[in-house]
Design an enzyme around this catalytic site. Structure first.
Site, PDB file in Angstrom:
ATOM      1  N   CYS A 266       0.774  -1.255   0.000  1.00 60.78           N
ATOM      2  CA  CYS A 266       0.000   0.000   0.000  1.00 60.78           C
ATOM      3  C   CYS A 266       0.802   1.301   0.000  1.00 60.78           C
ATOM      4  O   CYS A 266       0.549   2.167  -0.826  1.00 60.78           O
ATOM      5  CB  CYS A 266      -0.972   0.005   1.173  1.00 60.78           C
ATOM      6  SG  CYS A 266      -2.251  -1.241   0.982  1.00 60.78           S
TER       7      CYS A 266
HETATM    8  P1  NAD Z   1      -5.159  -8.473  -3.408  1.00 61.86           P
HETATM    9  O1  NAD Z   1      -4.348  -8.296  -4.632  1.00 61.86           O
HETATM   10  O2  NAD Z   1      -4.641  -9.291  -2.276  1.00 61.86           O
HETATM   11  O3  NAD Z   1      -6.593  -9.069  -3.793  1.00 61.86           O
HETATM   12  C1  NAD Z   1      -7.389  -8.622  -4.838  1.00 61.86           C
HETATM   13  C2  NAD Z   1      -8.258  -9.792  -5.295  1.00 61.86           C
HETATM   14  O4  NAD Z   1      -9.202  -9.341  -6.263  1.00 61.86           O
HETATM   15  C3  NAD Z   1      -7.472 -10.934  -5.946  1.00 61.86           C
HETATM   16  O5  NAD Z   1      -7.747 -12.143  -5.276  1.00 61.86           O
HETATM   17  C4  NAD Z   1      -7.983 -10.951  -7.390  1.00 61.86           C
HETATM   18  O6  NAD Z   1      -7.999 -12.248  -7.937  1.00 61.86           O
HETATM   19  C5  NAD Z   1      -9.369 -10.386  -7.205  1.00 61.86           C
HETATM   20  N1  NAD Z   1      -9.990  -9.802  -8.413  1.00 61.86           N
HETATM   21  C6  NAD Z   1      -9.483  -8.910  -9.279  1.00 61.86           C
HETATM   22  N2  NAD Z   1     -10.391  -8.604 -10.225  1.00 61.86           N
HETATM   23  C7  NAD Z   1     -11.498  -9.338  -9.960  1.00 61.86           C
HETATM   24  C8  NAD Z   1     -12.779  -9.449 -10.563  1.00 61.86           C
HETATM   25  N3  NAD Z   1     -13.117  -8.753 -11.638  1.00 61.86           N
HETATM   26  N4  NAD Z   1     -13.667 -10.302 -10.010  1.00 61.86           N
HETATM   27  C9  NAD Z   1     -13.350 -11.021  -8.918  1.00 61.86           C
HETATM   28  N5  NAD Z   1     -12.173 -10.931  -8.291  1.00 61.86           N
HETATM   29  C10 NAD Z   1     -11.252 -10.103  -8.805  1.00 61.86           C
HETATM   30  O7  NAD Z   1      -5.495  -6.999  -2.918  1.00 61.86           O
HETATM   31  P2  NAD Z   1      -5.643  -6.475  -1.403  1.00 61.86           P
HETATM   32  O8  NAD Z   1      -4.309  -6.357  -0.786  1.00 61.86           O
HETATM   33  O9  NAD Z   1      -6.737  -7.209  -0.720  1.00 61.86           O
HETATM   34  O10 NAD Z   1      -6.146  -4.977  -1.711  1.00 61.86           O
HETATM   35  C11 NAD Z   1      -7.407  -4.717  -2.266  1.00 61.86           C
HETATM   36  C12 NAD Z   1      -7.648  -3.209  -2.212  1.00 61.86           C
HETATM   37  O11 NAD Z   1      -7.663  -2.777  -0.851  1.00 61.86           O
HETATM   38  C13 NAD Z   1      -6.555  -2.372  -2.888  1.00 61.86           C
HETATM   39  O12 NAD Z   1      -7.139  -1.239  -3.446  1.00 61.86           O
HETATM   40  C14 NAD Z   1      -5.661  -1.982  -1.734  1.00 61.86           C
HETATM   41  O13 NAD Z   1      -4.957  -0.790  -1.978  1.00 61.86           O
HETATM   42  C15 NAD Z   1      -6.654  -1.791  -0.619  1.00 61.86           C
HETATM   43  N6  NAD Z   1      -6.132  -2.004   0.729  1.00 61.86           N
HETATM   44  C16 NAD Z   1      -5.246  -3.017   0.972  1.00 61.86           C
HETATM   45  C17 NAD Z   1      -4.785  -3.208   2.265  1.00 61.86           C
HETATM   46  C18 NAD Z   1      -3.793  -4.305   2.563  1.00 61.86           C
HETATM   47  O14 NAD Z   1      -3.199  -4.276   3.660  1.00 61.86           O
HETATM   48  N7  NAD Z   1      -3.573  -5.252   1.695  1.00 61.86           N
HETATM   49  C19 NAD Z   1      -5.233  -2.389   3.315  1.00 61.86           C
HETATM   50  C20 NAD Z   1      -6.160  -1.394   3.035  1.00 61.86           C
HETATM   51  C21 NAD Z   1      -6.606  -1.203   1.733  1.00 61.86           C
END
Ligand code: NAD
Length: 438
Positions: A266
């Site tokens: 992030c």
């Molecule tokens: P990630 O990459 O771990 O997971 C995203 C998931 O979305 C993946 O499993 C992917 O296969 C799935 N995906 C993508 N397109 C799709 C679709 N069309 N249909 C179904 N599934 C789909 O991401 P994350 O770390 O969980 O982060 C997600 C969001 O949250 C980002 O915007 C990130 O910036 C934000 N965020 C992350 C954190 C963190 O600590 N990881 C904390 C706060 C906010």
């Protein structure tokens, strides 16, 4: 829940654990298979336990079939928002998920709320998501469908607890109906122990998320700057400095650990997205760039400290303990360890690495670049230098005699400051942020 990554799956599992029926959707078959077997597809403490309780009872149902959202009242989008090459936000996944969500609720007769949980730059919910959703669903935002922003603040490694007990909830909404629907869900979820809830405009909610990451990253770069200065003053340890300033309420005690720089999926990506967003609007946020430069410099510093201790690193064997960007996770995205390994290798070192959780992910990223050890002891065996990059408890259990026995020369760079310096006086020990009179 569309997207079952760290955010989506932890949110889905905690909602289900409190009795909400959740449909979790992901387009990654391997992830779906793993979750169906009640096994998290990534390392997150407490998550397998929740999946065990919710998957078998079908309170949480996972599928790759987006059309299932039509059976729900509210859909959260938690797909990834990575960086494009120029640092600006890549909204490909958000756009696709929105399109699929809209298509799925086209024939739905009852009210449905879409919630953007992914981190997106201000304006995205209203100017990008909204038109796609209205067009694909065939309904204008208002009576039939609602659209909110609800940014997430959880931390990997403590994501389950953070989802159950967030510090704050921010709802960005255009109208009272959608805000009320989301708020009611969250009030039901939190019950009596409800966190502060802020209801505002979507654009404000979106900026809150970036502001939060900018402030947190600034703290890391600020304490690292002080650590680097402290290191030039004999016997001054940044830990003591941080402890003292932590008592000042305007500063606060949390998030003041100096180290090799922030990592994770992030901070870097969100700072880059905010810098890019801001520049496009005519303002160059130089402070945010300085935070990033300071962070990048910490990796050079770890490599330079190793060189100072060992001499030329050409042909030397360097053990890197820890690959995850912090303990409690297997995430190596933007991890400081990866930057440090790159610097060490450029200086001619051969690197042997070990991490108790992140090796499978690191192996995908560091193909043929490092040798992977089976445990921390085999990693340090015969090494000329050891660099501690992640603060895992396993590493804290190593003793000076272990390094003396296993290593070729006991040169240690404690980038996470996990060892007690007074016990390491007989070794060549450098603790980041501790000034040495040697
Ligand atoms: P990630 O990459 O771990 O997971 C995203 C998931 O979305 C993946 O499993 C992917 O296969 C799935 N995906 C993508 N397109 C799709 C679709 N069309 N249909 C179904 N599934 C789909 O991401 P994350 O770390 O969980 O982060 C997600 C969001 O949250 C980002 O915007 C990130 O910036 C934000 N965020 C992350 C954190 C963190 O600590 N990881 C904390 C706060 C906010």
């Amino acid at each position: 829940m569309i997207g079952l990554g760290y955010v989506g799956l932890c949110t889905a599992a905690t909602l289900a654990s409190r009795g909400f029926r959740v449909v979790g959707i992901d387009n990654d078959e391997t992830k779906i298979r793993s979750v169906r077997g009640a096994k998290a597809p990534f390392h997150e403490p407490g998550l397998n336990n929740l999946l065990g309780k919710t998957i078998k009872k079908k309170i949480l149902y996972v599928t790759d079939d987006v059309s299932m959202v039509s059976d729900t009242q509210l859909t959260q989008i938690a797909v990834g928002t990575p960086s494009l090459e120029d640092g600006s936000i890549d909204l490909t996944y958000v756009k696709k998920a929105t399109q699929e969500l809209g298509d799925a609720i086209r024939a739905k007769q009852t009210y449905h709320v879409a919630v953007v949980k992914s981190t997106v730059v201000p304006g995205t919910t209203n100017t990008i998501v909204r038109p796609i959703l209205e067009q694909s669903s065939g309904k204008p935002i208002g009576e039939k469908i609602g659209l909110c922003s609800n940014p997430e603040f959880l931390r990997e490694g403590t994501a389950v607890n953070d989802s159950l007990h967030p510090d704050v909830v921010v709802i960005g909404a255009n109208d009272a109906k959608s805000a009320g629907t989301l708020k009611n869900l969250l009030l039901g979820f939190h019950g009596k122990n409800r966190p502060p809830m802020i209801v505002t405009r979507p654009e404000t909610a979106e900026l809150v998320k970036y502001a939060s990451n900018a402030f947190l990253a600034a703290r890391v770069s600020c304490v690292n700057t002080i650590a680097n200065i402290a290191q030039a003053i004999p016997d001054v340890d940044v830990t003591e400095v941080a402890k003292a300033i932590g008592h000042i309420p305007r500063i606060g005690a949390l998030f003041l650990e100096a180290g090799p720089g922030y990592g994770g999926s992030c901070f870097h990506k969100d700072l880059q997205a905010l810098i890019s967003f801001s520049k496009e609007r005519g303002y160059d946020p130089t402070m945010l760039s300085a935070i990033e430069e300071t962070n990048e410099y910490q990796s050079d510093r770890v490599a330079a400290l190793s060189e100072k201790l060992v001499g030329s690193l050409m042909g030397k064997r360097v053990a890197v303990l820890g690959l995850a960007f912090k303990n409690g996770t297997d995430d190596v995205r933007e991890a400081a360890s990866i930057r440090v390994i790159d610097r060490l290798r450029k200086k001619g070192a051969s690197v042997v690495a070990y991490d108790p959780a992140a090796m499978p992910n690191a192996k995908k990223l560091l193909v043929n670049e490092v040798e992977f050890a089976e445990d921390e002891r085999s990693a340090i065996k015969g090494a000329d230098c050891c660099v501690v990059m992640t603060e895992w408890d396993e590493f804290k259990r190593l003793r000076p005699k272990d390094f003396l026995r296993e290593m070729k020369t006991p040169n240690i760079i404690d980038a996470r400051r996990i060892f007690e310096p007074s016990k390491y006086e007989e070794l060549n020990y450098v603790r980041m942020g501790l000034g040495s009179s040697k």
